[in-house]
Motif scaffolding. Sequence first.
Motif, PDB file in Angstrom:
ATOM      1  N   GLN A  44     -29.122 -26.257  65.050  1.00 38.81           N
ATOM      2  CA  GLN A  44     -30.056 -25.656  64.101  1.00 38.81           C
ATOM      3  C   GLN A  44     -29.594 -26.041  62.700  1.00 38.81           C
ATOM      4  OE1 GLN A  44     -29.394 -21.692  65.486  1.00 38.81           O
ATOM      5  NE2 GLN A  44     -31.448 -21.444  66.288  1.00 38.81           N
ATOM      6  N   TYR A  45     -30.220 -26.770  61.879  1.00 46.06           N
ATOM      7  CA  TYR A  45     -31.472 -27.464  62.004  1.00 46.06           C
ATOM      8  C   TYR A  45     -31.307 -28.906  61.586  1.00 46.06           C
ATOM      9  CZ  TYR A  45     -33.037 -22.659  62.355  1.00 46.06           C
ATOM     10  OH  TYR A  45     -33.179 -21.364  62.748  1.00 46.06           O
ATOM     11  N   TYR A  46     -30.414 -29.603  62.253  1.00 49.18           N
ATOM     12  CA  TYR A  46     -30.246 -31.029  61.918  1.00 49.18           C
ATOM     13  C   TYR A  46     -29.694 -31.805  63.105  1.00 49.18           C
ATOM     14  CZ  TYR A  46     -25.511 -29.297  61.071  1.00 49.18           C
ATOM     15  OH  TYR A  46     -24.302 -28.683  61.214  1.00 49.18           O
ATOM     16  N   TRP A  47     -29.846 -33.125  63.017  1.00 43.04           N
ATOM     17  CA  TRP A  47     -29.228 -34.033  63.981  1.00 43.04           C
ATOM     18  C   TRP A  47     -27.896 -34.465  63.381  1.00 43.04           C
ATOM     19  CZ3 TRP A  47     -32.008 -34.042  68.330  1.00 43.04           C
ATOM     20  CH2 TRP A  47     -33.387 -33.814  68.255  1.00 43.04           C
ATOM     21  N   SER A  48     -26.898 -34.718  64.235  1.00 46.82           N
ATOM     22  CA  SER A  48     -25.557 -35.007  63.715  1.00 46.82           C
ATOM     23  C   SER A  48     -25.512 -36.305  62.910  1.00 46.82           C
ATOM     24  CB  SER A  48     -24.554 -35.067  64.863  1.00 46.82           C
ATOM     25  OG  SER A  48     -25.002 -35.997  65.828  1.00 46.82           O
ATOM     26  N   VAL A  49     -26.519 -37.166  63.086  1.00 42.36           N
ATOM     27  CA  VAL A  49     -26.556 -38.390  62.305  1.00 42.36           C
ATOM     28  C   VAL A  49     -27.948 -38.468  61.676  1.00 42.36           C
ATOM     29  CG1 VAL A  49     -27.108 -39.694  64.417  1.00 42.36           C
ATOM     30  CG2 VAL A  49     -26.277 -40.914  62.426  1.00 42.36           C
ATOM     31  N   SER A  50     -28.027 -38.935  60.409  1.00 43.16           N
ATOM     32  CA  SER A  50     -29.335 -38.858  59.755  1.00 43.16           C
ATOM     33  C   SER A  50     -30.103 -40.178  59.819  1.00 43.16           C
ATOM     34  CB  SER A  50     -29.194 -38.391  58.310  1.00 43.16           C
ATOM     35  OG  SER A  50     -28.358 -39.278  57.625  1.00 43.16           O
ATOM     36  N   LYS A  51     -29.365 -41.306  59.925  1.00 41.82           N
ATOM     37  CA  LYS A  51     -30.076 -42.592  60.040  1.00 41.82           C
ATOM     38  C   LYS A  51     -29.191 -43.601  60.755  1.00 41.82           C
ATOM     39  CE  LYS A  51     -32.313 -46.254  57.419  1.00 41.82           C
ATOM     40  NZ  LYS A  51     -32.724 -46.773  56.119  1.00 41.82           N
ATOM     41  N   ILE A  52     -29.787 -44.355  61.670  1.00 37.62           N
ATOM     42  CA  ILE A  52     -29.050 -45.466  62.275  1.00 37.62           C
ATOM     43  C   ILE A  52     -29.908 -46.722  62.206  1.00 37.62           C
ATOM     44  CG2 ILE A  52     -27.462 -44.223  63.815  1.00 37.62           C
ATOM     45  CD1 ILE A  52     -29.488 -44.557  66.060  1.00 37.62           C
ATOM     46  N   ILE A  53     -29.249 -47.851  62.231  1.00 39.46           N
ATOM     47  CA  ILE A  53     -29.980 -49.124  62.212  1.00 39.46           C
ATOM     48  C   ILE A  53     -29.688 -49.841  63.529  1.00 39.46           C
ATOM     49  CG2 ILE A  53     -30.303 -51.310  60.992  1.00 39.46           C
ATOM     50  CD1 ILE A  53     -29.111 -49.751  58.494  1.00 39.46           C
ATOM     51  N   LEU A  54     -30.749 -50.261  64.216  1.00 39.13           N
ATOM     52  CA  LEU A  54     -30.580 -50.911  65.516  1.00 39.13           C
ATOM     53  C   LEU A  54     -31.244 -52.277  65.505  1.00 39.13           C
ATOM     54  CD1 LEU A  54     -31.463 -47.900  67.898  1.00 39.13           C
ATOM     55  CD2 LEU A  54     -29.218 -48.535  66.999  1.00 39.13           C
ATOM     56  N   LYS A  55     -30.815 -53.127  66.432  1.00 37.23           N
ATOM     57  CA  LYS A  55     -31.423 -54.458  66.554  1.00 37.23           C
ATOM     58  C   LYS A  55     -32.546 -54.416  67.580  1.00 37.23           C
ATOM     59  CE  LYS A  55     -29.680 -58.294  65.413  1.00 37.23           C
ATOM     60  NZ  LYS A  55     -30.111 -59.244  64.344  1.00 37.23           N
ATOM     61  N   GLU A  56     -33.603 -55.118  67.272  1.00 37.67           N
ATOM     62  CA  GLU A  56     -34.722 -55.233  68.199  1.00 37.67           C
ATOM     63  C   GLU A  56     -34.288 -55.993  69.464  1.00 37.67           C
ATOM     64  OE1 GLU A  56     -38.160 -57.142  66.345  1.00 37.67           O
ATOM     65  OE2 GLU A  56     -38.724 -57.917  68.309  1.00 37.67           O
ATOM     66  N   GLY A  57     -34.802 -55.542  70.617  1.00 34.15           N
ATOM     67  CA  GLY A  57     -34.557 -56.271  71.860  1.00 34.15           C
ATOM     68  C   GLY A  57     -33.169 -56.095  72.441  1.00 34.15           C
ATOM     69  N   VAL A  58     -32.444 -55.108  71.975  1.00 33.65           N
ATOM     70  CA  VAL A  58     -31.085 -54.881  72.475  1.00 33.65           C
ATOM     71  C   VAL A  58     -31.052 -53.545  73.208  1.00 33.65           C
ATOM     72  CG1 VAL A  58     -28.698 -54.439  71.772  1.00 33.65           C
ATOM     73  CG2 VAL A  58     -30.026 -56.221  70.622  1.00 33.65           C
ATOM     74  N   ASN A  59     -30.345 -53.506  74.342  1.00 33.77           N
ATOM     75  CA  ASN A  59     -30.198 -52.240  75.064  1.00 33.77           C
ATOM     76  C   ASN A  59     -29.184 -51.340  74.369  1.00 33.77           C
ATOM     77  OD1 ASN A  59     -31.996 -52.773  77.064  1.00 33.77           O
ATOM     78  ND2 ASN A  59     -30.460 -53.270  78.620  1.00 33.77           N
ATOM     79  N   TYR A  60     -29.603 -50.129  74.051  1.00 33.07           N
ATOM     80  CA  TYR A  60     -28.668 -49.154  73.485  1.00 33.07           C
ATOM     81  C   TYR A  60     -28.565 -47.964  74.423  1.00 33.07           C
ATOM     82  CZ  TYR A  60     -28.556 -51.573  69.007  1.00 33.07           C
ATOM     83  OH  TYR A  60     -28.366 -52.495  68.022  1.00 33.07           O
ATOM     84  N   ARG A  61     -27.364 -47.431  74.528  1.00 33.24           N
ATOM     85  CA  ARG A  61     -27.150 -46.248  75.350  1.00 33.24           C
ATOM     86  C   ARG A  61     -27.088 -45.035  74.431  1.00 33.24           C
ATOM     87  NH1 ARG A  61     -28.481 -44.779  80.297  1.00 33.24           N
ATOM     88  NH2 ARG A  61     -27.035 -43.342  81.248  1.00 33.24           N
ATOM     89  N   PHE A  62     -28.002 -44.095  74.622  1.00 28.81           N
ATOM     90  CA  PHE A  62     -28.051 -42.874  73.820  1.00 28.81           C
ATOM     91  C   PHE A  62     -27.507 -41.696  74.629  1.00 28.81           C
ATOM     92  CE2 PHE A  62     -30.903 -43.568  70.089  1.00 28.81           C
ATOM     93  CZ  PHE A  62     -31.330 -44.862  70.357  1.00 28.81           C
ATOM     94  N   HIS A  63     -26.861 -40.772  73.944  1.00 30.04           N
ATOM     95  CA  HIS A  63     -26.481 -39.494  74.555  1.00 30.04           C
ATOM     96  C   HIS A  63     -26.943 -38.389  73.605  1.00 30.04           C
ATOM     97  CE1 HIS A  63     -23.822 -41.788  77.221  1.00 30.04           C
ATOM     98  NE2 HIS A  63     -23.509 -42.471  76.123  1.00 30.04           N
ATOM     99  N   VAL A  64     -27.608 -37.396  74.154  1.00 34.00           N
ATOM    100  CA  VAL A  64     -28.113 -36.304  73.305  1.00 34.00           C
ATOM    101  C   VAL A  64     -27.698 -34.971  73.908  1.00 34.00           C
ATOM    102  CG1 VAL A  64     -30.125 -35.449  72.064  1.00 34.00           C
ATOM    103  CG2 VAL A  64     -30.173 -37.729  73.019  1.00 34.00           C
ATOM    104  N   ALA A  65     -27.243 -34.065  73.062  1.00 32.29           N
ATOM    105  CA  ALA A  65     -26.868 -32.729  73.546  1.00 32.29           C
ATOM    106  C   ALA A  65     -27.136 -31.708  72.454  1.00 32.29           C
ATOM    107  CB  ALA A  65     -25.393 -32.715  73.939  1.00 32.29           C
ATOM    108  N   SER A  66     -27.127 -30.460  72.845  1.00 28.65           N
ATOM    109  CA  SER A  66     -27.362 -29.396  71.872  1.00 28.65           C
ATOM    110  C   SER A  66     -26.137 -28.501  71.761  1.00 28.65           C
ATOM    111  CB  SER A  66     -28.563 -28.554  72.305  1.00 28.65           C
ATOM    112  OG  SER A  66     -28.548 -27.319  71.631  1.00 28.65           O
ATOM    113  N   ALA A  67     -25.844 -28.102  70.531  1.00 31.32           N
ATOM    114  CA  ALA A  67     -24.701 -27.214  70.318  1.00 31.32           C
ATOM    115  C   ALA A  67     -25.116 -25.753  70.377  1.00 31.32           C
ATOM    116  CB  ALA A  67     -24.066 -27.513  68.967  1.00 31.32           C
ATOM    117  N   ASP A  68     -26.420 -25.481  70.326  1.00 32.72           N
ATOM    118  CA  ASP A  68     -26.833 -24.069  70.292  1.00 32.72           C
ATOM    119  C   ASP A  68     -28.031 -23.786  71.209  1.00 32.72           C
ATOM    120  OD1 ASP A  68     -28.805 -25.252  68.523  1.00 32.72           O
ATOM    121  OD2 ASP A  68     -27.401 -24.949  66.871  1.00 32.72           O
TER     122      ASP A  68
END
Lengths: 127, 549
Positions: A44-68
């Motif tokens: 509540q009320y933000y994501w731990s990171v505010s901006k990321i830059i990614l490359k097109e056409g690349v596989n990225y592994r995301f993990h998402v969790a909640s602290a509250d």
Amino acid sequence: MRQVPSSAKEFDVAAYKELATNFSNKYNNKLVPPDIDIYILAQQYYWSVSKIILKEGVNYRFHVASADVLHGFSIVGDSAVYNIMVMPGMVYSFTMNFNKAGTYYVICNEYCGYGHGGMRMIIEVIP
Amino acid sequence: MSSYILSFGSLKVYNKTKHLIIANFIMALISLAIGGIAAIFIASGRSGISSLINILGISDMNYYQWLTLHGMNMLIFWIVWAEIAILYFTSSVLLSWPIYGYRIAWFALSIMLYGQILVEYSIFSGNASVLFTAYPPLAADPLFYIGYIAFLFGAGIAVIMFFATIYHAKVNEAYKGSLPLVTWGAAIAGIIALTVVFQGIITLVYTLAWRIGLTSMNVMAYRWFFWGLGHDAQYVNVVATIAVLYALVVLGTNLSAMKFINERYAKLAFALVTLFVIPGIGHHILVDPGFSIILKQASGSVGSHFLSIPTLMHAFALAGAMEAVIRASGHTSLFGWIKRIPWSNPAISATVLVLISFAIGGILAQPQTTLQPNLNYHNTLWVPGHFHLMIAGGTTLAFMALSYYLFPILTTKKLYSVKLAKIQIYTFFFGILILALTMTILGYEGDPRRTFMDPSAILSSWYISPLIFVGASLAILGGAMFIFNSIATVLLSKSSKNPLEGLITNYDIKEGANISKRGALALCISIVIILLLLYFFSFIRLAAMPEFY
């Protein structure tokens, strides 16, 4: 493949928080290399990171969790709308490969309290 | 026991039953009014019209308070009060037998009222802005859960009184043979309602125990069991709505449609719904971590898809009955009968509009109940777009239309204004249609539901947001017209020998006339085709998106 991610496991909040903080310290507003896992913690009320830059056409592994409380992880952009739930006590992992460069927004789409509408993160996808 | 016989179909109305039904319906009207006032604030909040937002003082702090108020009053209070009034009507009036356990029924009403007051108080005090779903670990004032439990408990007692009345009518031979179709439909709604009350009470007692520190909270368990309340309650609505539609078609045609409805077929379709309701819960957890894919697939997708079968069966029966009546009175071309539909007869126009609303809402439901495409629609405005068509354009509109007949039947008073009733049906329907379609388009682009934010930075179609306000305003106006007309009928209208005058269309049914239902069948088949097209389109859309797994 476009499928509901099946990888989810229980987690220790403190340990996950450290992963998310380390990720944010290193890569906030920076280009994320393809072999680096992206750790995001919703609070509540933000994501731990505010901006990321990614490359097109690349596989990225995301993990998402909640602290509250429950949150919703929603990626919204011109060529993509994906929505999954972020549940306290669970880390949800998925792979994503952006097929189009552009600006994508991550918003919270499960009501999490008064500041819910302000949760915003940007994913900049570059060619 | 005092009672009187109605000239209409020789129904017998007992005074005690009458008071009970009207009391429950008045509570429904009060809840609808509160929910409608809240809707003004929500619709303004989502309209993106900043001057409106400023004038009404809508903020991050109170938007969700209004939303909780709207959800609780519309989805729970208005619908349940109205359904209980309808259950009493279909058991007592249609079977010409007094409500069994009359005092217990009043006790149920007072428990429900007590519960509702606690819930409204906790929301108004600002300590229960947890929305209708109340997902823990978001916590509300314990009074909110206590009130919610009390309301459901009272509703459970009322449903039991409905079954007790049917039982007593049966053993005392108030009716012969099988139950009348409308009562049968209401009884199916009653059976589902009992499971809803049971699951709801389990969920909320558990949540209350967690809230006051007696136990820990398993969020997954909550989400599963809550939808046993939240989702199955919508099937009580769907079944009750369909039962009401049968009543409307029969009432509006002065009983002519009755002989064109195959009772066995319709009863079978009602019974089929109960088979698929419980498995349908799973479509709410399709993108939750922790549940297995196979459970999501089996419960969420397959269970929910099967529910379209009985729903379409009813759509065919209702449209077919209308077609047969019009054809039997002398109109024979495939779709020519549609032009002859009495569009100014509130029962018939409402039936047609409710079926249209259900058809669009049902078609929109398919992508979001399917495992993969749901990734694109989950928790977007697409979802409330769908369910406003079902619950507002469907259930609510049907209940409104029924009340135009129910009040005159119960009180022997003429409707305060038949003209207002005729206009009201269309005002409400088009309001909801504009609202829901706007939500659907915005949701398609990813506009999140239940979120107070400025979408202009994110969505390309954000500029259509003001249409949310336009649609909601029309619907709210329609709601106000309905409430005014109902209350004015009870308070101001005069008794009449023919209270349903102006509300009925008489048909001169010719012997041996063509009673084909081909037109209705063709309409139902086109609904299935559009449904499948949207279904395939939703997979094509998904395939164009980035990889995600």
